[in-house]
Design an enzyme around this catalytic site. Sequence first.
Site, PDB file in Angstrom:
ATOM      1  N   ASP A   7     -48.754 103.129  32.189  1.00 30.21           N
ATOM      2  CA  ASP A   7     -49.733 102.059  31.919  1.00 30.21           C
ATOM      3  C   ASP A   7     -50.366 101.477  33.062  1.00 30.21           C
ATOM      4  O   ASP A   7     -50.019 101.435  34.361  1.00 30.21           O
ATOM      5  CB  ASP A   7     -48.889 100.761  31.392  1.00 30.21           C
ATOM      6  CG  ASP A   7     -48.669 100.951  29.792  1.00 30.21           C
ATOM      7  OD1 ASP A   7     -49.693 101.325  29.267  1.00 30.21           O
ATOM      8  OD2 ASP A   7     -47.601 100.532  29.483  1.00 30.21           O
ATOM      9  N   GLU A  11     -56.868  84.352  39.905  1.00 32.60           N
ATOM     10  CA  GLU A  11     -58.416  84.591  40.333  1.00 32.60           C
ATOM     11  C   GLU A  11     -58.682  83.515  41.019  1.00 32.60           C
ATOM     12  O   GLU A  11     -59.602  83.671  42.109  1.00 32.60           O
ATOM     13  CB  GLU A  11     -58.998  84.559  38.810  1.00 32.60           C
ATOM     14  CG  GLU A  11     -58.700  86.035  37.893  1.00 32.60           C
ATOM     15  CD  GLU A  11     -57.460  85.492  36.970  1.00 32.60           C
ATOM     16  OE1 GLU A  11     -56.890  84.551  37.469  1.00 32.60           O
ATOM     17  OE2 GLU A  11     -57.468  86.259  35.928  1.00 32.60           O
ATOM     18  N   ALA A  21     -60.534  77.133  26.739  1.00 33.59           N
ATOM     19  CA  ALA A  21     -61.055  78.176  25.964  1.00 33.59           C
ATOM     20  C   ALA A  21     -62.346  77.990  25.206  1.00 33.59           C
ATOM     21  O   ALA A  21     -63.206  78.868  24.933  1.00 33.59           O
ATOM     22  CB  ALA A  21     -60.167  78.829  24.825  1.00 33.59           C
ATOM     23  N   MET A  59     -65.504  77.859  31.156  1.00 27.74           N
ATOM     24  CA  MET A  59     -65.898  77.619  32.690  1.00 27.74           C
ATOM     25  C   MET A  59     -65.132  76.646  33.339  1.00 27.74           C
ATOM     26  O   MET A  59     -64.391  75.663  32.397  1.00 27.74           O
ATOM     27  CB  MET A  59     -67.358  77.424  32.696  1.00 27.74           C
ATOM     28  CG  MET A  59     -67.716  76.294  31.920  1.00 27.74           C
ATOM     29  SD  MET A  59     -69.526  75.681  32.313  1.00 27.74           S
ATOM     30  CE  MET A  59     -69.813  74.291  31.247  1.00 27.74           C
ATOM     31  N   ASP A 112     -44.535 100.246  21.598  1.00 25.45           N
ATOM     32  CA  ASP A 112     -44.368 101.565  22.502  1.00 25.45           C
ATOM     33  C   ASP A 112     -43.312 102.249  21.898  1.00 25.45           C
ATOM     34  O   ASP A 112     -42.735 103.378  22.362  1.00 25.45           O
ATOM     35  CB  ASP A 112     -44.189 100.993  23.896  1.00 25.45           C
ATOM     36  CG  ASP A 112     -45.245 100.584  24.708  1.00 25.45           C
ATOM     37  OD1 ASP A 112     -46.249 100.949  24.497  1.00 25.45           O
ATOM     38  OD2 ASP A 112     -45.199  99.527  25.446  1.00 25.45           O
TER      39      ASP A 112
END
Length: 692
Positions: free
Chosen positions: A310, A351, A382, A386, A530
Amino acid sequence: MSTKLNTSLFNKKIFIQAAKDSVIKLNPAVLIKNPVIFIVAIGSFLTTIIVTAGMIQGNFSSFNFQIAIWLWFTVLFANFAEAIAEGRGKAQAESLRNNRTQTKARKMTGKLEVSTFATGLKKGDIVVCEAGDVIPSDGEVIEGIASVDESAITGESAPVIRESGGDRSAVTGGTKVISDQIFIRITTEPGNTFIDHIIELVEGAKRQKTPNEIALSILLSGLSIIFLLAVATLPAFFRYSLTASGLPPSQNLTIPVLIALLVCLIPTTIGGLLSAIGISGMDRLIQRNVIATSGRAIEAAGDVDVLLLDKTGTITLGNRMATDFIPAEGVTVEELADAAQISSLSDETPEGRSIVILAKEKFGIRGREVHQLNATFIHFTAQSRMSGVDLKGDDGTAYKIRKGSSEAIRSFVQSNNGFYPQKIQDIVIELARQGATPLVVAVDKKVLGVVHLKDIVKGGIKQRFAELRKMGIKTIMITGDNALTAAAIAAEAGVDDFMAEATPEGKLRRIREEQAKGHLVGMIGDGTNDAPALAQADIGIAMNTGTQAAREAGNMVDLDSNPTKLIEVVEVGKQLLMTRGSLTTFSIANDVAKYFAIIPAIAIALYSRGNGMGPLAALNIMNLGSPQSAILSAVIFNAFIIILLVPLALKGVRYRPVSANAALSRNLLIFGLGGLISPFIGIKLIDLLINL
């Protein structure tokens, strides 16, 4: 599961228990499972009978007695090698068993809560666990979310989140809830829990021989039969040669000598170490916190030549990181970096932190203290898509900095009567096409530029893939990204191929295609989606944090839930095969050397002309003292070489990521040549000591 146990070869407790077990393993029902050592045991028994009969008849032979002693030591040393390997696993199992307690369970009967012992729970029962409760058995969270301490299983102290309805719903008996409340449906019967399986596996009590072990055992048995026939015909040849030499028939080879010769010529070294090598392979995997369902799975890992990996978490870090600041026209890159950093000071996401760090490293912009800015931070939602900050300058002027998606910033700027440049939109589209994440930064009605976020390829992963390529292993990256993004990351990571926009059906189809071409495929996964691919793959590693379906589908479970563990598992499998191959080469080379060392020595007197030395004495290149000392030296060397190789069998031959041809050349050079030379040196030294 913590594996920080003292399971070394020189652990006193393991050593003493292994010594006891080596005697217990003299049981013929146990010995017959190892044909080579069983032949040695029969020879030891026959020699003992001959020595005993000689003593009764008043014809005691110290030479025969010494042969009998060293033949029994050969059997005991072979048993000791296996017992040491088993003892290490039993020590780990004992630690796990001692850590288990009689856990109480809070079983739900309708809406009533009933206290019962965990051992009384059955599959399908519902239990409730709150902070401080030990989860009584393996199960699946069906309601609620909680933080769980899994250190009893993984050895990691950091808690993990377990919640209903996702890929992180599976919980393991023996772990502890440290916050909130969850309802769990039990998914295993008593005695069949994950901990029970771990104990059973690490003890190795039910370890079955792998196909390679069975094939090697057949080969060793075949070699033993050939040498048995060869040794059985020697008395006839010797009788003829003695008659031709004018020597008395009483000088012919005796049964103890023939048995000793047979034991020295059959591959007793690898026969005595074969079980220890297999058991220690499972042990090395357990030390890496991976549980294999069988030795067959470890061997398959060594033969794997295609790996499906993955992208997220395995090849990349899984968190998007800021890598560049792209300013708009008329804006300096420093202005953009400064505004992006200020707006990210209260952003605790990976981030946000990466933006602060990038601005500091690239432009020397120091991170400011939040409480000194007189700022109001706007957190991401959401709906708004921003985040940012509202500031007041020294002159009292208020201004707003925002960063977020292109559309969200466009609406923000236009609502402030600003202009959204087309060039910025072009940059956003290009970054998105590359698989990156663009964050647009604006101050009030002015767009400052774009922050380039991307999923970072792990450091050193390209070198790991290069090593796998040297070993002949093909790597395939699996990702849900589009083909363009997948191609860019695949090129950066150095994988051989990639599979973009992958679905469960697509993964399964790709595995079957590779297997149809004759490849052995390895894969790692954690989700229910999976499970089909894990079941189809030759090596399917399920992460312990994954769903019950994934754990049941795979033939290995990674207790650390580390996606890169697949590469380590392959290395352990390769090391197991290399160790077995190396010691087999050493053993067979040993037999060849012992043949040339012993046969000439016992044939010295044949065709002699008065001085007791025949023409065959020229072949006695080791100049051994006598036929008796040659036989005895070889038997002693044959016994001790097994015990000297036990540490190597348990630790494994040092693994190097090289091609099969390079590994074969190194194997022949070190173990083949070493196996030829060591008997000459060892037997000669022992012969000198005996003749002293």
